[in-house]
Design a protein around this motif. Structure first.
Motif, PDB file in Angstrom:
ATOM      1  N   LYS B  10      20.256  -8.261  97.682  1.00 27.47           N
ATOM      2  CA  LYS B  10      20.653  -6.857  97.847  1.00 27.47           C
ATOM      3  C   LYS B  10      19.629  -5.969  97.147  1.00 27.47           C
ATOM      4  N   VAL B  11      19.042  -5.095  97.928  1.00 25.56           N
ATOM      5  CA  VAL B  11      17.817  -4.424  97.492  1.00 25.56           C
ATOM      6  C   VAL B  11      17.992  -2.934  97.195  1.00 25.56           C
ATOM      7  N   ILE B  12      17.253  -2.472  96.190  1.00 29.44           N
ATOM      8  CA  ILE B  12      17.073  -1.043  95.957  1.00 29.44           C
ATOM      9  C   ILE B  12      15.582  -0.745  96.111  1.00 29.44           C
ATOM     10  N   VAL B  13      15.262   0.393  96.742  1.00 29.76           N
ATOM     11  CA  VAL B  13      13.873   0.795  96.930  1.00 29.76           C
ATOM     12  C   VAL B  13      13.579   1.938  95.956  1.00 29.76           C
ATOM     13  N   GLN B  14      12.713   1.692  94.972  1.00 30.05           N
ATOM     14  CA  GLN B  14      12.349   2.758  94.030  1.00 30.05           C
ATOM     15  C   GLN B  14      11.147   3.514  94.588  1.00 30.05           C
ATOM     16  N   GLY B  15      11.302   4.833  94.676  1.00 30.61           N
ATOM     17  CA  GLY B  15      10.265   5.632  95.326  1.00 30.61           C
ATOM     18  C   GLY B  15      10.503   5.691  96.827  1.00 30.61           C
ATOM     19  N   ILE B  16      11.775   5.760  97.225  1.00 35.14           N
ATOM     20  CA  ILE B  16      12.124   5.636  98.650  1.00 35.14           C
ATOM     21  C   ILE B  16      11.746   6.875  99.469  1.00 35.14           C
ATOM     22  N   THR B  34      18.650  -6.433 103.490  1.00 30.48           N
ATOM     23  CA  THR B  34      19.798  -5.623 103.098  1.00 30.48           C
ATOM     24  C   THR B  34      19.396  -4.639 102.009  1.00 30.48           C
ATOM     25  N   ILE B  35      19.196  -3.383 102.395  1.00 35.65           N
ATOM     26  CA  ILE B  35      18.863  -2.344 101.423  1.00 35.65           C
ATOM     27  C   ILE B  35      20.103  -1.489 101.216  1.00 35.65           C
ATOM     28  N   LEU B  36      20.544  -1.382  99.964  1.00 36.83           N
ATOM     29  CA  LEU B  36      21.768  -0.628  99.698  1.00 36.83           C
ATOM     30  C   LEU B  36      21.497   0.770  99.171  1.00 36.83           C
ATOM     31  N   ALA B  37      20.365   0.948  98.470  1.00 38.33           N
ATOM     32  CA  ALA B  37      20.131   2.245  97.835  1.00 38.33           C
ATOM     33  C   ALA B  37      18.646   2.455  97.605  1.00 38.33           C
ATOM     34  N   GLY B  38      18.331   3.711  97.298  1.00 39.44           N
ATOM     35  CA  GLY B  38      16.959   4.033  96.926  1.00 39.44           C
ATOM     36  C   GLY B  38      16.982   5.006  95.764  1.00 39.44           C
ATOM     37  N   THR B  39      15.823   5.170  95.089  1.00 41.55           N
ATOM     38  CA  THR B  39      15.769   6.180  94.028  1.00 41.55           C
ATOM     39  C   THR B  39      14.543   7.060  94.194  1.00 41.55           C
ATOM     40  N   THR B  40      14.705   8.310  93.825  1.00 43.97           N
ATOM     41  CA  THR B  40      13.620   9.227  93.525  1.00 43.97           C
ATOM     42  C   THR B  40      14.244  10.238  92.578  1.00 43.97           C
ATOM     43  N   PRO B  41      13.744  10.314  91.337  1.00 43.97           N
ATOM     44  CA  PRO B  41      14.360  11.239  90.379  1.00 43.97           C
ATOM     45  C   PRO B  41      14.366  12.668  90.927  1.00 43.97           C
ATOM     46  N   GLY B  42      15.530  13.326  90.863  1.00 46.07           N
ATOM     47  CA  GLY B  42      15.639  14.706  91.340  1.00 46.07           C
ATOM     48  C   GLY B  42      16.048  14.825  92.798  1.00 46.07           C
ATOM     49  N   PRO B  52      21.377   5.820 100.958  1.00 45.22           N
ATOM     50  CA  PRO B  52      21.581   6.890  99.972  1.00 45.22           C
ATOM     51  C   PRO B  52      20.545   6.856  98.846  1.00 45.22           C
ATOM     52  N   VAL B  53      20.107   8.056  98.438  1.00 46.52           N
ATOM     53  CA  VAL B  53      19.111   8.177  97.381  1.00 46.52           C
ATOM     54  C   VAL B  53      19.803   8.570  96.072  1.00 46.52           C
ATOM     55  N   PHE B  54      19.419   7.916  94.981  1.00 43.54           N
ATOM     56  CA  PHE B  54      19.970   8.212  93.665  1.00 43.54           C
ATOM     57  C   PHE B  54      18.847   8.677  92.735  1.00 43.54           C
ATOM     58  N   ASN B  68      20.535  -6.718  93.259  1.00 42.34           N
ATOM     59  CA  ASN B  68      19.879  -7.642  92.322  1.00 42.34           C
ATOM     60  C   ASN B  68      18.353  -7.621  92.403  1.00 42.34           C
ATOM     61  N   ALA B  69      17.823  -6.884  93.378  1.00 43.67           N
ATOM     62  CA  ALA B  69      16.366  -6.885  93.518  1.00 43.67           C
ATOM     63  C   ALA B  69      15.851  -5.483  93.792  1.00 43.67           C
ATOM     64  N   SER B  70      14.632  -5.235  93.334  1.00 41.60           N
ATOM     65  CA  SER B  70      14.017  -3.933  93.578  1.00 41.60           C
ATOM     66  C   SER B  70      12.639  -4.111  94.191  1.00 41.60           C
ATOM     67  N   ILE B  71      12.268  -3.133  95.005  1.00 44.14           N
ATOM     68  CA  ILE B  71      10.880  -3.044  95.438  1.00 44.14           C
ATOM     69  C   ILE B  71      10.385  -1.657  95.034  1.00 44.14           C
ATOM     70  N   ILE B  72       9.206  -1.619  94.404  1.00 43.57           N
ATOM     71  CA  ILE B  72       8.736  -0.371  93.786  1.00 43.57           C
ATOM     72  C   ILE B  72       7.511   0.179  94.507  1.00 43.57           C
ATOM     73  N   PHE B  73       7.632   1.434  94.988  1.00 44.99           N
ATOM     74  CA  PHE B  73       6.532   2.134  95.674  1.00 44.99           C
ATOM     75  C   PHE B  73       6.094   3.370  94.899  1.00 44.99           C
TER      76      PHE B  73
END
Lengths: 381, 289
Positions: B10-16, B34-42, B52-54, B68-73
């Motif tokens: 289950k993946v989160i994409v940082q810098g989505i 399976t990507i459940l979430a992404g992040t970009t501050p702000g 959804p972005v967090f 349980n896993a992240s991929i960072i861009f």
């Protein structure tokens, strides 16, 4: 990036590592004036971004301002290992009782900094490591905790120092650690650290290589790179500014590819069939047509190049973009040399159509293309 | 079985929300990751490709504790922070795509990962793919097919080159991963070999090394002592001169360390089959399997 000795010494000065009295000169007249101010015998040292200057005559000694002027004039005319000397460092000459080596670098396999200390300084530390491995003490540093005082003391002790000397060496190691951290160093070295007859410790030479990836947080260095002062050759610097990596080699077959590993494998394939690569050029991921066109121009600026091998494996990089770049470049190329193209992957069909329309052949196999390009050169030669 | 990632990951994409992050989120979703979430501050509250972005990894974990896993861009100067964040949130697999991260930061977050038992793959990696199940990376998916050969590499495009040869010859891959082109990387050949050795779904491993450092020599020592499955190796950079970085920051021969010859000798001595050209991988595997 490698710093000049005088820049490294500026960094040392900021953390309180003792240095010889000195001045920087870019003319012989300045050298004489600095020597007069220092009022002592001096060493005149070429400031270049390469090692081995001593053997090449880039370090001279003088007792008077006149002699210093003469020596500086000679050194400032020199080019050492391809680096023209633009400045000399004029330094107080030291009396030597002992020479020590101190260094901190990154141990790739441990993924940690390693501090190195040896009582056998003044010579190439790699040679000492080979001939007298027992004379070198090492201490791996926790990258989160940093070098701690007791570790520095233990390291100095392991190198054979005792009592007050052990404490002094440990103190300098801790300062060198500050240099390492503050400057995002890949390597920092005092070799030799001189012990004078009256028991003073002075850093006679200084080395500091800063991690290129950290330059965004070292503004002054970033500006120096912007001014074009670096170890790179002109073409290498030009490619770097265009977002590509170019390395000059000694053969006659130009190599262009996308991805560092692929380009190395391409060079090796050319060698496998008896050819010699003239360069390494990685256009990087997702390159545009313009970048490919620039790449061809750079490779052909090297006069030795008699044929070019372009190896594209499309992933993020698109074959149609690359094909367009090749055609654009061909219109304006300074010289007509055979170009062998290998192209597979993303948008291969579109790329093939573009090349076919321009009557440019290409291959699917890297191996076959390597063989072909070597044949082209042999045929000509 | 496979290593590191599979269909349960289950993946989160940082810098989505960035260009690369967005592009590859779509490509990974298309592949079936399976990507459940992404992040970009702000940018919390937005969506990218329906994901959804967090603002932070921790906030995403509150809603999706199964991540349980992240991929960072994330761009280089912020990527170290993103990695600390992923580790702090307890993720066990971090695929760190970003290139040009300061090496001092790399040493620190790799040490941190080691302490808590998380895997960092990269930096400067194309990522990890378990064909047919999960792609946690930027590789062109069509060159990979499910199968029983493990693939470990320090290079991106060269991985695709070898994977394409394998696939064409009918040898699919259990999992393929890039270790990254930097001098300091998280997962090593030894770490990956250990996982493939224990994996029921892998019959043989292909190791793609290059000049610089001593990771291949360390792998050779490990192979000799602990690896029973066949290893086929290719080393790029035989023609590279000393003291010049060949594209990858880590691809540099310094002094006597890091030459292709040294690595080839060490691997041969350890019983690995070393091939001269990527194209020879097919023949080498035919002989062994």
């Amino acid at each position: 990036m490698r710093l000049f000795e005088y820049e490294a010494k500026d960094a040392f000065r900021q953390v309180g590592i003792p240095l010889p009295a000195s001045g920087l000169a870019s003319t012989a007249r300045e050298a004489a004036r600095i020597t007069e101010d220092l009022a002592c015998p001096v060493a005149i040292k070429a400031q270049i971004l390469a090692g081995g200057r001593g053997k090449a005559g880039g370090i001279k000694f003088a007792d008077t301002p006149e002699a210093s002027k003469e020596a500086a004039a000679k050194i400032l005319k020199m080019t050492i290992h391809g680096h023209p000397v633009r400045r000399v460092l004029i330094e107080q000459r030291l009396e030597i009782k002992q020479e020590i080596y101190l260094g901190i670098t990154i141990d790739r396999s441990e993924r940690k900094p390693v501090a190195i200390c040896s009582a056998m300084g003044g010579v190439d530390i790699e040679q000492v490591a080979e001939k007298h491995p027992e004379k070198i003490a090492r201490s791996w540093i926790d990258p989160i905790l940093g070098l701690r005082d007791f570790e520095a003391r233990q390291l100095a002790k392991n190198a054979g120092f005792e009592g007050r000397t052990m404490l002094q060496v440990a103190g300098l190691l801790l300062r060198l650690w500050q240099v390492f951290i503050k400057n995002d160093a890949e390597l920092t070295e005092i070799n030799p650290l001189i012990v004078t007859p009256d028991g003073k410790f002075i850093a006679a030479d200084a080395r500091l290589n800063v991690d290129d990836n950290s330059l965004f947080r070292h503004q002054a260095l970033l500006e120096r790179v912007g001014a074009g002062i670096s170890e790179k050759t002109k073409l290498e610097q030009q490619a770097h500014e265009l977002g590509m990596t170019y390395v000059e080699l000694e053969g006659n077959i130009g190599i262009i590819g996308n991805g560092a590993g692929l380009v190395m494998a391409t060079m090796d394939a050319v060698k496998y069939y008896g050819g010699a690569p003239a360069n390494f050029l990685d256009v990087g991921g997702g390159a545009t047509a313009e970048r490919m066109s620039n790449a061809l121009e750079i490779v052909l600026s090297h006069p030795d190049v008699e044929a070019v091998f372009i190896n594209i494996l499309g992933g993020i990089t698109r074959c149609d973009e690359m094909a367009r770049g090749i055609i654009d470049a061909q219109k304006t190329l300074p010289r007509d040399v055979p170009i062998v193209i290998r192209m597979i992957g993303t948008r291969e069909k579109e790329g093939a159509e573009i090349l076919a329309a321009a009557n440019i052949p290409f291959l699917n196999s890297m191996d076959a293309a390597a063989k072909r390009v070597v044949e082209q050169v042999t045929k000509r030669g | 079985m496979t290593i590191l990632v599979d269909k349960t990951t289950k993946v989160i994409v940082q810098g989505i929300t960035g260009r690369e992050g967005h592009f590859h989120t779509k490509a990974m979703l298309d592949y079936g990751t399976t990507i459940l979430a992404g992040t970009t501050p702000g940018k919390s509250g937005q969506e990218v490709e329906g994901i959804p972005v967090f603002d932070s990894v921790v906030e995403a974990k509150e809603q999706f504790p199964e991540i349980n896993a992240s991929i960072i861009f994330v761009p280089a100067r912020f990527a170290a922070d993103a990695t600390y964040e992923a580790l702090d949130a307890g993720l066990t697999i971090v695929s760190l795509i970003t290139e040009h991260i300061p090496v001092h930061e790399e040493m620190r977050f790799i040490e941190l990962a080691r302490r808590q038992g998380s895997y960092i793959v990269g930096p400067n990696t194309p990522g990890i793919i378990t064909p047919g199940q999960c792609k946690l990376g930027i590789m062109p998916a069509h060159v990979f097919k499910p199968g029983r050969v493990g693939l470990i590499s320090r290079s991106g495009t060269l991985t695709y080159e070898v994977a394409a040869s394998l696939t064409e010859a009918g040898f699919g891959q259990s999992t393929a991963l890039g270790l990254g082109g930097d001098p300091i990387v998280g997962m090593s050949f030894v770490d990956a070999l250990k996982l493939f050795e224990a994996d029921d779904g892998t019959d043989a491993t292909v190791l793609i090394g290059e000049i610089g450092g001593s990771a291949e020599e360390a792998a050779a020592t490990y192979i000799k002592k602990h690896i029973s499955k066949p290893v086929i190796a290719y080393i790029a950079g035989r023609t590279a001169p000393k003291g010049k970085r060949m594209g990858h920051a880590g691809a540099i021969v310094s002094g006597k360390t890091g030459t292709a010859d040294g690595k080839i000798k060490a691997l041969r001595k350890a019983g690995a089959t070393v091939i001269d050209r990527p194209i020879d991988v097919d023949e080498a595997l035919q002989k062994i399997l």
